[in-house]
Write a protein that holds these residues in place. Structure first.
Motif, PDB file in Angstrom:
ATOM      1  N   LEU A  82       0.767  -1.241   0.027  1.00 12.64           N
ATOM      2  CA  LEU A  82      -0.237   0.146   0.109  1.00 12.64           C
ATOM      3  C   LEU A  82       0.772   1.290  -0.079  1.00 12.64           C
ATOM      4  CD1 LEU A  82      -2.543   1.675   0.121  1.00 12.64           C
ATOM      5  CD2 LEU A  82      -2.913   0.824   2.564  1.00 12.64           C
ATOM      6  N   LEU A  83       1.894   1.151   0.856  1.00 13.47           N
ATOM      7  CA  LEU A  83       2.927   2.288   0.664  1.00 13.47           C
ATOM      8  C   LEU A  83       3.364   2.571  -0.657  1.00 13.47           C
ATOM      9  CD1 LEU A  83       4.813   4.139   1.978  1.00 13.47           C
ATOM     10  CD2 LEU A  83       6.389   2.380   2.388  1.00 13.47           C
ATOM     11  N   ARG A  84       3.770   1.361  -1.332  1.00 10.18           N
ATOM     12  CA  ARG A  84       4.394   1.644  -2.655  1.00 10.18           C
ATOM     13  C   ARG A  84       3.213   2.287  -3.662  1.00 10.18           C
ATOM     14  NH1 ARG A  84       8.183  -1.166  -5.659  1.00 10.18           N
ATOM     15  NH2 ARG A  84       8.193  -2.854  -4.141  1.00 10.18           N
ATOM     16  N   ARG A  85       2.066   1.819  -3.782  1.00 11.78           N
ATOM     17  CA  ARG A  85       0.952   2.387  -4.377  1.00 11.78           C
ATOM     18  C   ARG A  85       0.553   3.872  -4.053  1.00 11.78           C
ATOM     19  NH1 ARG A  85      -4.381   1.206  -4.328  1.00 11.78           N
ATOM     20  NH2 ARG A  85      -4.375  -0.198  -2.612  1.00 11.78           N
ATOM     21  N   THR A  86       0.664   4.088  -2.936  1.00 16.29           N
ATOM     22  CA  THR A  86       0.460   5.662  -2.280  1.00 16.29           C
ATOM     23  C   THR A  86       1.678   6.395  -2.904  1.00 16.29           C
ATOM     24  OG1 THR A  86      -0.365   4.506  -0.235  1.00 16.29           O
ATOM     25  CG2 THR A  86      -0.154   6.749  -0.399  1.00 16.29           C
ATOM     26  N   ILE A  87       2.625   5.934  -2.718  1.00 18.98           N
ATOM     27  CA  ILE A  87       3.765   6.808  -3.190  1.00 18.98           C
ATOM     28  C   ILE A  87       3.795   6.931  -4.751  1.00 18.98           C
ATOM     29  CG2 ILE A  87       6.191   7.429  -3.336  1.00 18.98           C
ATOM     30  CD1 ILE A  87       6.707   5.454  -1.059  1.00 18.98           C
ATOM     31  N   ARG A  88       3.541   5.889  -5.461  1.00 22.85           N
ATOM     32  CA  ARG A  88       3.392   5.927  -6.967  1.00 22.85           C
ATOM     33  C   ARG A  88       2.505   6.727  -7.606  1.00 22.85           C
ATOM     34  NH1 ARG A  88       4.212   0.168 -10.088  1.00 22.85           N
ATOM     35  NH2 ARG A  88       6.195   0.331  -9.024  1.00 22.85           N
ATOM     36  N   ASP A  89       1.203   6.614  -6.901  1.00 20.12           N
ATOM     37  CA  ASP A  89      -0.105   7.001  -7.562  1.00 20.12           C
ATOM     38  C   ASP A  89      -0.191   8.634  -6.811  1.00 20.12           C
ATOM     39  OD1 ASP A  89      -0.434   4.833  -8.706  1.00 20.12           O
ATOM     40  OD2 ASP A  89      -2.261   3.882  -7.745  1.00 20.12           O
ATOM     41  N   LYS A  90      -0.049   8.780  -5.692  1.00 19.54           N
ATOM     42  CA  LYS A  90      -0.233   9.816  -4.773  1.00 19.54           C
ATOM     43  C   LYS A  90       0.824  10.892  -4.879  1.00 19.54           C
ATOM     44  CE  LYS A  90      -4.152   9.221  -5.402  1.00 19.54           C
ATOM     45  NZ  LYS A  90      -5.226  10.158  -6.365  1.00 19.54           N
ATOM     46  N   GLY A  91       2.178  10.553  -4.646  1.00 13.63           N
ATOM     47  CA  GLY A  91       3.214  11.139  -4.149  1.00 13.63           C
ATOM     48  C   GLY A  91       3.502  11.266  -2.741  1.00 13.63           C
ATOM     49  N   ALA A  92       4.660  11.407  -2.228  1.00 15.88           N
ATOM     50  CA  ALA A  92       4.891  11.333  -0.822  1.00 15.88           C
ATOM     51  C   ALA A  92       6.039  12.340  -0.451  1.00 15.88           C
ATOM     52  CB  ALA A  92       5.251  10.055  -0.152  1.00 15.88           C
ATOM     53  N   MET A  93       6.081  13.259   0.415  1.00 16.06           N
ATOM     54  CA  MET A  93       6.926  14.069   0.836  1.00 16.06           C
ATOM     55  C   MET A  93       7.884  13.434   1.896  1.00 16.06           C
ATOM     56  SD  MET A  93       6.964  16.736  -0.937  1.00 16.06           S
ATOM     57  CE  MET A  93       8.380  17.597  -0.323  1.00 16.06           C
ATOM     58  N   THR A  94       7.213  12.697   2.674  1.00 17.23           N
ATOM     59  CA  THR A  94       7.983  12.020   3.734  1.00 17.23           C
ATOM     60  C   THR A  94       7.283  10.277   3.776  1.00 17.23           C
ATOM     61  OG1 THR A  94       6.146  12.714   5.576  1.00 17.23           O
ATOM     62  CG2 THR A  94       8.032  13.758   4.920  1.00 17.23           C
ATOM     63  N   VAL A  95       8.110   9.771   4.316  1.00 16.74           N
ATOM     64  CA  VAL A  95       7.716   8.167   4.706  1.00 16.74           C
ATOM     65  C   VAL A  95       8.200   7.987   6.042  1.00 16.74           C
ATOM     66  CG1 VAL A  95       7.506   5.686   4.111  1.00 16.74           C
ATOM     67  CG2 VAL A  95       7.610   7.535   2.217  1.00 16.74           C
ATOM     68  N   GLY A  96       7.463   7.439   7.026  1.00 16.41           N
ATOM     69  CA  GLY A  96       8.046   6.847   8.355  1.00 16.41           C
ATOM     70  C   GLY A  96       7.723   5.526   8.571  1.00 16.41           C
ATOM     71  N   ALA A  97       8.369   4.548   9.217  1.00 16.00           N
ATOM     72  CA  ALA A  97       7.996   3.511   9.679  1.00 16.00           C
ATOM     73  C   ALA A  97       8.609   3.087  10.811  1.00 16.00           C
ATOM     74  CB  ALA A  97       8.796   2.504   8.564  1.00 16.00           C
ATOM     75  N   TYR A  98       7.966   2.180  11.528  1.00 14.99           N
ATOM     76  CA  TYR A  98       8.245   1.645  13.014  1.00 14.99           C
ATOM     77  C   TYR A  98       8.312   0.117  12.703  1.00 14.99           C
ATOM     78  CZ  TYR A  98       7.693   6.289  14.820  1.00 14.99           C
ATOM     79  OH  TYR A  98       7.957   7.829  14.970  1.00 14.99           O
ATOM     80  N   THR A  99       9.609  -0.249  12.851  1.00 14.02           N
ATOM     81  CA  THR A  99       9.688  -1.888  12.953  1.00 14.02           C
ATOM     82  C   THR A  99      11.024  -2.347  13.590  1.00 14.02           C
ATOM     83  OG1 THR A  99       9.643  -3.682  11.501  1.00 14.02           O
ATOM     84  CG2 THR A  99      10.862  -1.785  10.791  1.00 14.02           C
ATOM     85  N   THR A 100      10.630  -3.537  14.186  1.00 18.62           N
ATOM     86  CA  THR A 100      12.027  -4.129  14.881  1.00 18.62           C
ATOM     87  C   THR A 100      12.639  -5.036  13.751  1.00 18.62           C
ATOM     88  OG1 THR A 100      10.581  -5.470  16.169  1.00 18.62           O
ATOM     89  CG2 THR A 100      11.256  -3.601  17.005  1.00 18.62           C
ATOM     90  N   SER A 101      11.607  -5.671  12.709  1.00 19.63           N
ATOM     91  CA  SER A 101      11.881  -6.722  11.869  1.00 19.63           C
ATOM     92  C   SER A 101      12.870  -6.383  10.506  1.00 19.63           C
ATOM     93  CB  SER A 101      10.798  -7.135  11.213  1.00 19.63           C
ATOM     94  OG  SER A 101      10.886  -7.636   9.990  1.00 19.63           O
ATOM     95  N   GLU A 102      14.075  -6.815  10.540  1.00 20.45           N
ATOM     96  CA  GLU A 102      15.049  -6.505   9.556  1.00 20.45           C
ATOM     97  C   GLU A 102      14.409  -6.607   8.225  1.00 20.45           C
ATOM     98  OE1 GLU A 102      19.481  -7.986   8.465  1.00 20.45           O
ATOM     99  OE2 GLU A 102      19.101  -7.686  10.462  1.00 20.45           O
ATOM    100  N   GLU A 103      13.523  -7.584   8.221  1.00 20.10           N
ATOM    101  CA  GLU A 103      12.911  -7.915   6.876  1.00 20.10           C
ATOM    102  C   GLU A 103      11.954  -6.850   6.463  1.00 20.10           C
ATOM    103  OE1 GLU A 103      10.110 -11.794   5.286  1.00 20.10           O
ATOM    104  OE2 GLU A 103      11.205 -11.600   7.226  1.00 20.10           O
ATOM    105  N   VAL A 104      11.186  -6.536   7.204  1.00 17.76           N
ATOM    106  CA  VAL A 104      10.307  -5.290   7.131  1.00 17.76           C
ATOM    107  C   VAL A 104      10.947  -4.001   6.805  1.00 17.76           C
ATOM    108  CG1 VAL A 104       8.398  -3.858   8.038  1.00 17.76           C
ATOM    109  CG2 VAL A 104       8.316  -6.376   8.415  1.00 17.76           C
ATOM    110  N   GLU A 105      11.967  -4.087   7.643  1.00 18.97           N
ATOM    111  CA  GLU A 105      12.756  -2.537   7.351  1.00 18.97           C
ATOM    112  C   GLU A 105      13.345  -2.593   5.889  1.00 18.97           C
ATOM    113  OE1 GLU A 105      15.374  -1.553  10.453  1.00 18.97           O
ATOM    114  OE2 GLU A 105      17.155  -0.679   8.903  1.00 18.97           O
ATOM    115  N   GLN A 106      13.973  -3.861   5.497  1.00 13.53           N
ATOM    116  CA  GLN A 106      14.370  -3.644   4.135  1.00 13.53           C
ATOM    117  C   GLN A 106      13.454  -3.667   3.144  1.00 13.53           C
ATOM    118  OE1 GLN A 106      16.718  -7.240   3.621  1.00 13.53           O
ATOM    119  NE2 GLN A 106      18.472  -6.540   5.287  1.00 13.53           N
ATOM    120  N   ALA A 107      12.114  -4.164   3.289  1.00 12.51           N
ATOM    121  CA  ALA A 107      11.278  -4.308   2.296  1.00 12.51           C
ATOM    122  C   ALA A 107      10.741  -2.624   2.259  1.00 12.51           C
ATOM    123  CB  ALA A 107       9.896  -5.161   2.623  1.00 12.51           C
ATOM    124  N   VAL A 108      10.446  -1.944   3.254  1.00 11.39           N
ATOM    125  CA  VAL A 108      10.218  -0.585   3.216  1.00 11.39           C
ATOM    126  C   VAL A 108      11.204   0.376   2.680  1.00 11.39           C
ATOM    127  CG1 VAL A 108       9.564   1.507   4.786  1.00 11.39           C
ATOM    128  CG2 VAL A 108       8.642  -0.504   5.273  1.00 11.39           C
TER     129      VAL A 108
END
Lengths: 563, 563
Positions: A475-501
């Motif tokens: 959903l993040l990808r789609r939101t940036i691609r379609d609507k644009g984003a000035m900022t993105v934030g993420a909270y995660t302790t998972s290395e896998e999720v961090e890498q994906a974001v």
């Protein structure tokens, strides 16, 4: 004309600052020459708090005559979001007289060279810096920012961004030497030899179209980048936020004249109520550069129609924070609460969509359900804004009726997890001060998607329930691609999720803040270090500030002769 | 996949060259790592003259299978301007298969970083350089350039321009560090501390639309700038000049694979006769950068319609030489004669309009009337091209029937001062070889203006009689502003006229060569030193090569975390 400010004086005073700025944009370590603390002002010619306030108050009800050619009238109707009528009028220009007059001084400004132009820009910034307290009130009473934010973001932070733009502009021009001797061997014959000169030449007149919420912070980079690269600059402020840019134009004209240049290199284009002169100005053949901050609709129009100009736009985006897991639940909540509250969410960088797995998240405080996370965030916002004085200092005022209407409508979009409250302002009873609303939405439902996939500028946050971390990332990808984003934030302790974001941000070109739990917020960027926007997604076609932001504001003309 | 070329090997071999290129673009002194002399090749793995010719001849009638995904057919129909049918076929792509395949390798290419990408680009250039003799024949038999010019302009000079683009691209990416520690003091409290990473990310797939006359020289800067900044590159050659770019793509794919990257990062899009795929490709959402050299009509179309892409265009212009006075009449005449004759005037930089005062000029050989100047220039051209072998070596062949038609029509536009002659080519009897026509026009007459104010690409020069030097300067200004100019030349001994011409070039953004009488010609630019075009007048929206040419081909994505 005899210059009161000589090149020697200017270089002695400002070259060291320029060199530090050049170093800062290379290392991107923390640096700023502009103090953030109000008490740092009052010496060496700068106005202290009382003097700054008095200077602002003296402006109220006055005519700010900038001495511009082609002034056919004076106009103005600013009303502060804090309720007071500014009553200040500004020159209204006959553009057919003003634009030619702005070109008259361009040759001398061009021939002065990149270093001298940078020095003059730094002197303009010094004059503005000295009046930071005055500017703070001007920004506060046009943008609705609370005083401290207006002081910092409208003062030193805006001045930093301006200086950063000057540094990039200077560095870009300095990449090509003024002269070169070119000698090409020809075996046994005489070498071919040419003497070459290179000169940075401006595009023409640059137009800065200012915004309501950050007139100086968003207006300065384009203004100073264009001026430092040799262009004349016409500033068209937002009709509700004229004063900060009018004072800026005033300072620029004063310094230009003192340094022996034509003050008409910088001018103001104030407009009558409803006149809407930006469209007409933007397609004038004399206008070769446009910097714009504002709505996507007008930004897209400029990009499509102002084809004679280089167009730099910052438009709307939908900013996302993914909340997947954290090892500092309290820190996360208080950091997010601050981000949502600051200036009532009226920043292009404020998070709008908080993507939270519907099955909940893991934290250092044990697992938390989706409902718990949203409730705890609501509590954190409530706690942060519980005291009215503190709430006022953080929220500022709602900038205009559109934001208020959007805020009120948002409550109908889903289940309200935190209702917006009205806060009273003792000093300015007419100010419209509101706490943020947090609305729960189900990410899987189409009607919810219509809400969270549009920018809802103002103090509105959507807690969007998603199926999984993977779902959130997509959903993040789609939101940036379609609507644009000035900022993105993420909270995660998972290395896998961090890498994906991180991968999505790299692929879709968005700036990412990870696991912020302390005193830095996703919506803040620091000049000389952070890029504001990326220029690579629909929210903006440029970033503040990089080489691309300045390199096409001038061209290099070469003259070669046989040696 | 195991890389045959390691980073260490590549850096050891190519980093010193990159550093020299970086130094050259800073000083703009003469430098080139690519030998101009055909005899310099044949050692250290490079093909000598015989081997290069044999390699070219082995290609004739063959299928050049590049191993690209989505190849649904092979196509090709190049006929050399020298008369031979090349008979080579190239992969025709199913774009819906090829474009996604080109994206597969982008992450690894992005993550390799700016230095590794530069090293791979330099290795590609080394492979191309080794095959310079082969490329020379390929360029000759597609562009119609004479062998020596095809060798130099299509070989070392094109490779220089490519390396220059790589150097600019590397420098631009290296301006931002990979990481930064940002620590902001907070008075008595702990400082705010962030760890930031910065990564250059590509725009997407870049499209290079090649031209007929300089497939490598004009194609390489965009190709290598895009590749070096992390983008995949799709090369759409001109249907009459496929071979040089197909060999380039072949070399690039080979090196990419050997270095462990996906060869599909570079691919060829050959088209069937009349297919005209450029329009369809240019508006594909995957295409985010376009480099184009060709007609103004299509360049303008690209700028207006390929809105999803950064578009860099080199279009048509009308190049002017002002002939006002000289202290080296003979040198001027022979320099101009060479400029008009080289490659039959089929260069975007060839002068078209020679503006000569109708009252004549002063020279070291006494005053010369307008008629005398034109007659002496005609004699100089005749003398230069009097010997058929020399004429063939200088003129090359007419590249296509359109140029021939324009040349023939030009004689009807005014009084012919020098008629075009047919030159026979003993080795290639089918080659269409023609000397330039010089036509006299009265600058004050409207019907003449219709002729000289349009680009007449090919061996056509107009000797335009003007009223005065002032008139010439004003006509120069109008020509650049309305029609664009890749080059401007001027001959004058008057400081006043020189300054006036220089001022026009600065104001209208055109590159000026003054009083060239020796072995450097207005139509030639040297990589690392001269800018090709200015990007500031209608002839081109970019220059080869500067920061603006590379800075917007990538974006920088920042990830920040608390330290």
């Amino acid at each position: 004309m005899a210059a009161e400010l000589t090149a020697h004086q200017l270089i002695t005073q400002h070259r060291p600052t320029l060199d530090q700025a050049l170093e800062a944009i290379r290392t991107r370590a923390y640096w700023s020459p502009h103090p953030e603390h109000p008490k740092a002002y009052g010496e060496n010619g700068s106005l202290d708090a009382a003097a700054g306030k008095a200077a602002f108050e003296a402006l109220l009800g006055s005519r700010l005559d900038l001495g511009q050619p082609g002034t056919d009238d004076f106009t103005g109707g600013e009303v502060s979001p804090y309720g007071i009528e500014l009553g200040i009028t500004y020159p209204h220009a006959d553009i057919d007289v003003l634009l030619p007059a702005m070109r008259a001084g361009q040759k001398a400004w061009r021939d002065a060279g990149a270093e001298m132009r940078a020095m003059v820009c730094l002197e303009i910034l010094k004059r503005i810096s000295d009046r930071t307290h005055e500017f703070a009130h001007a920004v506060m009473h046009t943008s609705g920012q609370a005083f401290m934010m207006a002081f910092q973001a409208g003062g030193p932070h805006a001045q930093d961004r301006a200086l950063e733009a000057v540094a990039y502009a200077y560095a870009e021009q300095a990449r090509t030497p003024d002269t070169a001797e070119w000698t090409k061997p020809q075996g046994k014959r005489d070498p071919l030899a040419l003497t070459k000169t290179f000169k940075a030449v401006p595009r023409g007149i640059a137009l800065v179209i200012g915004c309501n919420t950050f007139p100086t912070w968003n207006g300065y980079p384009g203004l100073f980048a264009s001026l430092a690269t040799g262009n004349a600059v016409l500033v068209k402020p937002h009709p509700r936020a004229v004063l900060p840019l009018a004072l800026t134009v005033q300072a620029a004209r004063q310094v230009l004249a003192e340094a022996g240049f034509d003050p008409n290199l910088v001018a103001l284009a104030a407009e009558r109520p409803g006149e809407g002169i930006a469209k007409a100005l933007a397609v004038r053949p004399e206008i070769r550069i446009i910097d714009y901050t504002g709505s996507t609709a007008f930004g897209d129009w400029l990009e499509a129609n102002a084809r004679q100009a280089q167009v730099y736009t910052e438009k709307a985006g939908v900013n996302t924070v993914i909340v997947e897991s954290t090892d500092n639940y309290k820190g996360m909540l208080s950091n997010l609460a601050f981000s949502l509250s600051l200036y009532s969410g009226q920043m292009c960088t404020t998070p709008q969509n908080l993507l939270i797995p519907r099955d909940g998240i893991t934290t250092d405080d044990g697992p938390k359900s989706y409902d718990e996370v949203v409730a705890d965030l609501a509590k954190a916002v409530d706690g942060l804004l519980g005291d009215d004085a503190r709430a006022n200092a953080l929220l500022g005022a709602i900038v205009n009726p559109d934001v208020k209407a959007r805020l009120e409508a948002a409550a109908g979009l889903g289940e309200v997890a935190l209702a917006s409250r009205e806060i009273s302002n003792a000093e300015f009873p007419k100010a419209v001060v509101r706490t943020p609303v947090v609305v729960k939405l189900d990410g899987a439902k189409p009607d919810a998607e219509a809400a969270y996939m549009s920018e809802c500028f103002g103090p509105v946050a959507f807690a969007v329930a998603v199926d999984s971390a993977t779902d959130a990332v997509e959903l993040l990808r789609r939101t940036i691609r379609d609507k644009g984003a000035m900022t993105v934030g993420a909270y995660t302790t998972s290395e896998e999720v961090e890498q994906a974001v991180e991968e999505v941000c790299l692929e879709e070109s968005a700036q990412l803040s990870l696991n912020l739990t302390g005193g830095v917020y996703v919506n803040q960027t620091a000049a000389f270090s952070d890029f504001h926007g990326s220029g690579g997604n629909p929210a903006a076609n440029a970033t503040l500030c990089d080489g691309a932001f300045v390199a096409n504001r001038f061209r290099v003309v070469e003259v070669r002769r046989e040696s």
